[in-house]
Each structure stands twice: as structure tokens, then as C-alpha cells.
Design an enzyme around this catalytic site. Structure first.
Site, PDB file in Angstrom:
ATOM      1  N   LYS A 226       0.906  -1.173   0.040  1.00  0.00           N
ATOM      2  CA  LYS A 226       0.001  -0.003   0.134  1.00  0.00           C
ATOM      3  C   LYS A 226       0.808   1.163  -0.106  1.00  0.00           C
ATOM      4  CE  LYS A 226      -1.173   2.093   3.584  1.00  0.00           C
ATOM      5  NZ  LYS A 226      -1.650   2.461   5.080  1.00  0.00           N
TER       6      LYS A 226
ATOM      7  N   SER B 246       2.775  12.157  12.912  1.00  0.00           N
ATOM      8  CA  SER B 246       2.976  11.480  11.782  1.00  0.00           C
ATOM      9  C   SER B 246       3.908  11.759  10.849  1.00  0.00           C
ATOM     10  CB  SER B 246       1.514  11.453  10.951  1.00  0.00           C
ATOM     11  OG  SER B 246       1.507  10.885   9.988  1.00  0.00           O
TER      12      SER B 246
ATOM     13  N   SER C 110       8.234   6.257  12.583  1.00  0.00           N
ATOM     14  CA  SER C 110       8.133   5.579  11.548  1.00  0.00           C
ATOM     15  C   SER C 110       9.020   6.183  10.184  1.00  0.00           C
ATOM     16  CB  SER C 110       6.702   5.940  10.719  1.00  0.00           C
ATOM     17  OG  SER C 110       5.619   5.234  11.545  1.00  0.00           O
TER      18      SER C 110
ATOM     19  N   GLU D 208       3.404   0.317  12.784  1.00  0.00           N
ATOM     20  CA  GLU D 208       2.246  -0.576  12.268  1.00  0.00           C
ATOM     21  C   GLU D 208       2.365  -2.057  12.377  1.00  0.00           C
ATOM     22  OE1 GLU D 208       3.782  -1.354   7.482  1.00  0.00           O
ATOM     23  OE2 GLU D 208       3.573   0.832   8.276  1.00  0.00           O
TER      24      GLU D 208
END
Length: 449
Positions: free
Chosen positions: A30, A186, A215, A334
Site C-alpha cells: 500500500k 505522523s 516511522s 504498524e
């Protein structure tokens, strides 16, 4: 964290009858698919995506780009239709770029990549582009990106919410230049600005000002894909200044890109081998990748598995014993739901650290994992930045998913070895892996792709 279980069907999680032994071909990434779509839309000439992921998040991205006037043509090869390959394996998308058009309306669903990657591109259109999505999307952070776009010269109307719904009023171009961003909630804020930066008049210089940056591998993926599309990028990984990224204005190349398998979506299948003492092979596992899911090789080895990467792909073999782990998962947040499920079945305590930002994902993942594993007899406690998991004998019950695909697959992992677990709304896996229930049953039947 909202539970909508009252109207959703329950899926009896299949119990493994013994050690799992299977080859599972997982669909495309994705993260790669949605980044590639943005880059292709902004390129100077048409491009191809081969084996793209076809899921809710990627179809939302494709439909959003179409609403902005970008042409995306889908084709399926006749050989794949005959061979019965999973849809996506023989599929190609041809992207014909063009200047983004407005007015337009974008449905982001609950896809972080869509709600964050598209506003900088929309600022290049001439006119209003409205963004809205699922109720949960209104709770997910966007303020840092909105502030950055305004600092770069865009006009954004959000009624002071720092969240959806919002409207980007494009002026046909964006100046770009220097901007400071707090991406501690984020990393997608940085990726979003980097992806469209080659089309900004002055490119961009981004300085992250927050205390933490989750991340980071996803930012490396963005930088790597930009460079392969012809962009000039200066980043911390290439000897640049820490927490600073620079992209020079310039044309992007249309590419013919084969999308890698989604390594994070391989997690539940590898976990099945680990917890049942079996063996699962994932074909086409790349030898070099920027996907965070590649860390599963190290993490599941630490938890008792043995990994071999060869011409067949990645094969994980379980030993029959699952060890607890003390791990900083800040780069691979994740993966936390699946790791937590495995840890609940281990023979010793686990501590998962560095993932406070998961409280702002599809749901509050830390609260959800704690509640659902404990409802089955587990002993999970939240910490300031993660989870402490003390294994206990588990029993059956309903595992709620809160419309979160990673919660659903975590419940399926537990259901392999715990009788009578029912998963609420298994269809939520369609966000990134629409064929999950079928792939899961095929794995348990020993079918090979």
C-alpha cells in the site's frame, strides 16, 4: 476509540489443527502503491504501476486523483485471468499525468496517505479542493501539515480544527521554500510535502522541529522513490543535516514500476508459522527494500523463529517456542498489533516501546489491543509509549476491531491457537488486504500459490 460492533457480523477465527505449512503470495505494498500514484500523477510523461495493491486505501487514492483530472487506466493481463492469480498480481495501472484540476471533492475514507499526501498536490490546482472522509478521519492529526502548507503559500480553510473536513484553495502553483514542521504525530506530514515538492516553484527545505519522529523508514521510502523518479533530494541518510530534507524543483520521470509485496501484510502469515511451529514462505520478498515490514525478519527471529531469504522468497520456520521481547518499535509502529498478539502467546513478558503515536492511528491501537487481549484473559497494560504484555492462558470471545485492519489480523493470529475467538468485522481488512479471509483459509489448508 469507537466500537461499532453492534451491527457487524462476527467471523469465527479458524483454529490451526497443527503446524502451518504453506506458501502465501501477499498483494502489493500500500505504501509503495500510493506514493507511486502521486509521483506518476506529477510526472512529465505517462507511467505504469505493475502489480499495484487493489484495496480500499489505494482505490481511494486513484479515485481522488481522477477527481483532480488525472487519468488512471486499469488493465488485467489475459494470462493472469486464465491462471487464477489473485487480482493485482497480473494487473497494471497506466497513469497519464496532467495539471491537477479544480473544483474537486476528495473522499479520503480513513486513509492517512490520502488525507495527507493529496493536499500539497491539490494546492497546485486552480480552485477549491474539498477533503472529507469517515468519522474517524476527523479525529486524525493534520494540523502540522495544514500549518506547513500555509507557510509555503497555500490557502487552507479548516475552521481552526487542524483536521478534516477542510478545503485547499489552489492558485495553480505553490512557491515552496523553507518550512518547519512538527511531524511527531505522523511522519506522513514530511512524506506528503516531499512527494509534491519537485513541482513547487522553489522546491522545498523541510526542518522537523518535534522531539520525536515516528516511522522514519517510511520517509526513507519516500526519498528513495523520489530519487528513482529523477528528483534531487538531500536527506539525513545521505549525509545531510539531521532532521532536514531538501528537494530541488524539477521534472519527474514517468516510470514502469513493479510494486513489491506488502511486507507488513505478510506479518500475520509469518506469525502463523511462529506460533504453530510451522513454516510459511512469502514469495518475491525483496533483498533490498525500504519497507518497514522487512524488520519482521529480525523481530520474529528474536521471538523464536528462523528466517531464510533465498530464491523462493522469505521462509519463516517456528521452533514451537515463542519468546517474549523488549523492543523499540518507533520505526515500525504498524507492526505493533501483530507483535502484541504473538507476545500474548509467548513464554515470557514483552515490553513494546516507542509507539505512543499509535493512539492517533485508525483507532487508538494501544487502548484497543489492551482491551481486546485482556477480554480474552490476557494481561496487557498501557505504558506512556507502548504496551507491557504478560502472557496468560487465553480463552474464546469476541475480538472487536474498531474498523482497524491491523486489529482484525491480530485477532486472527490469536484465533489460530485459542478456541472460539470470533472477530468482529473481518471485512475491515479490505483497507489494505481485501483477500485476507481467503488467503488465511488457504494457508491453513496447506494450499500453495
Amino acid at each position: 476509540m469507537t466500537d461499532h460492533s453492534e451491527n457487524l457480523a462476527l467471523w469465527p477465527a479458524p483454529l490451526a489443527s497443527g503446524a502451518v505449512d504453506a506458501t502465501v503470495t501477499v498483494p502489493g505494498s500500500k505504501s509503495v502503491t500510493n506514493r507511486a500514484l502521486i509521483l506518476a500523477a506529477l510526472a512529465a510523461d505517462p507511467g505504469w504501476l505493475r502489480r499495484p495493491l487493489r484495496s480500499r486505501d489505494t482505490l481511494l487514492m486513484a479515485d481522488a486523483l481522477r477527481s483532480l483530472g488525472i487519468s488512471i487506466e486499469e488493465t488485467v493481463s489475459s494470462s493472469s485471468a486464465v491462471s487464477g492469480l489473485p487480482r493485482g498480481r497480473g494487473e497494471s495501472w497506466r497513469v497519464i499525468p496532467g495539471m491537477p484540476q479544480a473544483p474537486a471533492t476528495v473522499d479520503v475514507g480513513n486513509a492517512g496517505t490520502v488525507m495527507r499526501f493529496l493536499p500539497p498536490l491539490a494546492a497546485l490546482a486552480e480552485g477549491p479542493v474539498r477533503f472529507d472522509g469517515d468519522p474517524r478521519s476527523h479525529e486524525r492529526p493534520l494540523g502540522g501539515l495544514i500549518d506547513a502548507l500555509r507557510a509555503l503559500g497555500a490557502r487552507v480553510e479548516d475552521d481552526g480544527r487542524g483536521a478534516l473536513p477542510m478545503t485547499v484553495h489552489g492558485a495553480g502553483s505553490l512557491d515552496g521554500g523553507h518550512v518547519e514542521v512538527d511531524a511527531s504525530t505522523s511522519s506522513q506530514f514530511i512524506s506528503a510535502l516531499l512527494l509534491s515538492a519537485p513541482r513547487f516553484n522553489q522546491g522545498i527545505e523541510i526542518r522537523h522541529t518535534g522531539r520525536t519522529l515516528p516511522s522514519v523508514p517510511h520517509i526513507r521510502m519516500t526519498v528513495d522513490m523520489l530519487r528513482k523518479a529523477g528528483a534531487q533530494v538531500d536527506s539525513p541518510d545521505s549525509g545531510g543535516e539531521p532532521n532536514v530534507w531538501r528537494v530541488t524543483a524539477g521534472a519527474l520521470l514517468g516510470r514502469d514500476l513493479v510494486v513489491e509485496p506488502d511486507l507488513s501484510n505478510a506479518q500475520p502469515f509469518l506469525a502463523a508459522a511462529l506460533i504453530t511451529g510451522g513454516s510459511v514462505t512469502i514469495p518475491d520478498w525483496p533483498r533490498r527494500t525500504t519497507q518497514p515490514g522487512d524488520e519482521l525478519r529480525r523481530i520474529f527471529t528474536d521471538m523464536g523463529g528462523r528466517c531464510v531469504l533465498d530464491d523462493r522468497g522469505l521462509t519463516l520456520t517456528g521452533s514451537g517456542r515463542v519468546r517474549g521481547i523488549d523492543a523499540d518499535l518507533s520505526d515500525v509502529g504498524e507492526l505493533t498489533p501483530g507483535i502484541a498478539a504473538v507476545a500474548a502467546l509467548a513464554d515470557s513478558e514483552s515490553v513494546l516501546r516507542g509507539v505512543a503515536h499509535l493512539r492517533l492511528h485508525e483507532t487508538d491501537r494501544l487502548a484497543a489491543l489492551t482491551k481486546e487481549i485482556n477480554s480474552l484473559g490476557g494481561d496487557v497494560t498501557e505504558t506512556a509509549d507502548g504496551l507491557r504484555i504478560r502472557p496468560r492462558p487465553l480463552h474464546g470471545g469476541v475480538f472487536h476491531t474498531y474498523e482497524d485492519h491491523r486489529l482484525a489480523t491480530a485477532g486472527a493470529i490469536l484465533g489460530l491457537v485459542v478456541k472460539d475467538i470470533e472477530i468482529e468485522n473481518i471485512a475491515t481488512t479490505g483497507k489494505t488486504m481485501p483477500d485476507f479471509p481467503d488467503l488465511w483459509h488457504r494457508m491453513l489448508s496447506g494450499e500453495s500459490d
